[in-house]
Design a protein around this motif. Structure first.
Motif, short mmCIF file in Angstrom:
data_model
loop_
_atom_site.label_atom_id
_atom_site.label_comp_id
_atom_site.label_asym_id
_atom_site.label_seq_id
_atom_site.Cartn_x
_atom_site.Cartn_y
_atom_site.Cartn_z
N GLU A 47 -4.14 -0.83 9.93
CA GLU A 47 -5.04 -1.95 9.67
C GLU A 47 -4.77 -2.54 8.29
OE1 GLU A 47 -7.72 -3.26 11.44
OE2 GLU A 47 -7.17 -2.05 13.18
N ASN A 76 0.31 -3.43 14.63
CA ASN A 76 -0.98 -2.81 14.95
C ASN A 76 -1.01 -1.30 14.86
OD1 ASN A 76 -2.52 -5.16 15.37
ND2 ASN A 76 -1.60 -5.39 17.39
N MET A 102 -11.10 -7.20 12.27
CA MET A 102 -9.71 -6.99 12.62
C MET A 102 -8.95 -8.31 12.47
SD MET A 102 -8.35 -5.33 16.09
CE MET A 102 -6.87 -4.43 16.02
N VAL A 138 -3.36 -10.74 14.54
CA VAL A 138 -1.96 -10.61 14.13
C VAL A 138 -1.10 -11.75 14.68
CG1 VAL A 138 0.08 -9.12 14.23
CG2 VAL A 138 -2.16 -8.12 13.84
N ARG A 147 1.69 -2.83 9.93
CA ARG A 147 0.41 -3.50 10.10
C ARG A 147 0.52 -4.66 11.09
NH1 ARG A 147 -1.59 -2.37 4.01
NH2 ARG A 147 -1.88 -0.17 4.44
#
Length: 55
Positions: free
Chosen positions: A41, A38, A1, A4, A35
């Protein structure tokens, strides 16, 4: 992940707007916003494109 918050911080550090990042990476602006918030992905190829431009 993807982290961000770290990614957004790098945009600011380098002086890039979200629109500039979208244009430079070839990702649609609306897609990048989703993206970054969130709801979607990042794909592996998009992550690689972003990382390669961060020098």
């Amino acid at each position: 992940m993807v982290n961000v918050n770290l990614l957004k911080g790098k945009f600011v550090e380098k002086g890039y707007s979200t629109a500039q990042v979208a244009s430079g990476t070839g990702v649609n602006l609306a897609t990048l916003y989703r993206r970054l918030n969130n709801s979607d992905e990042f794909t592996i190829s998009e992550s690689r494109n972003d990382a390669g431009r961060g020098q």
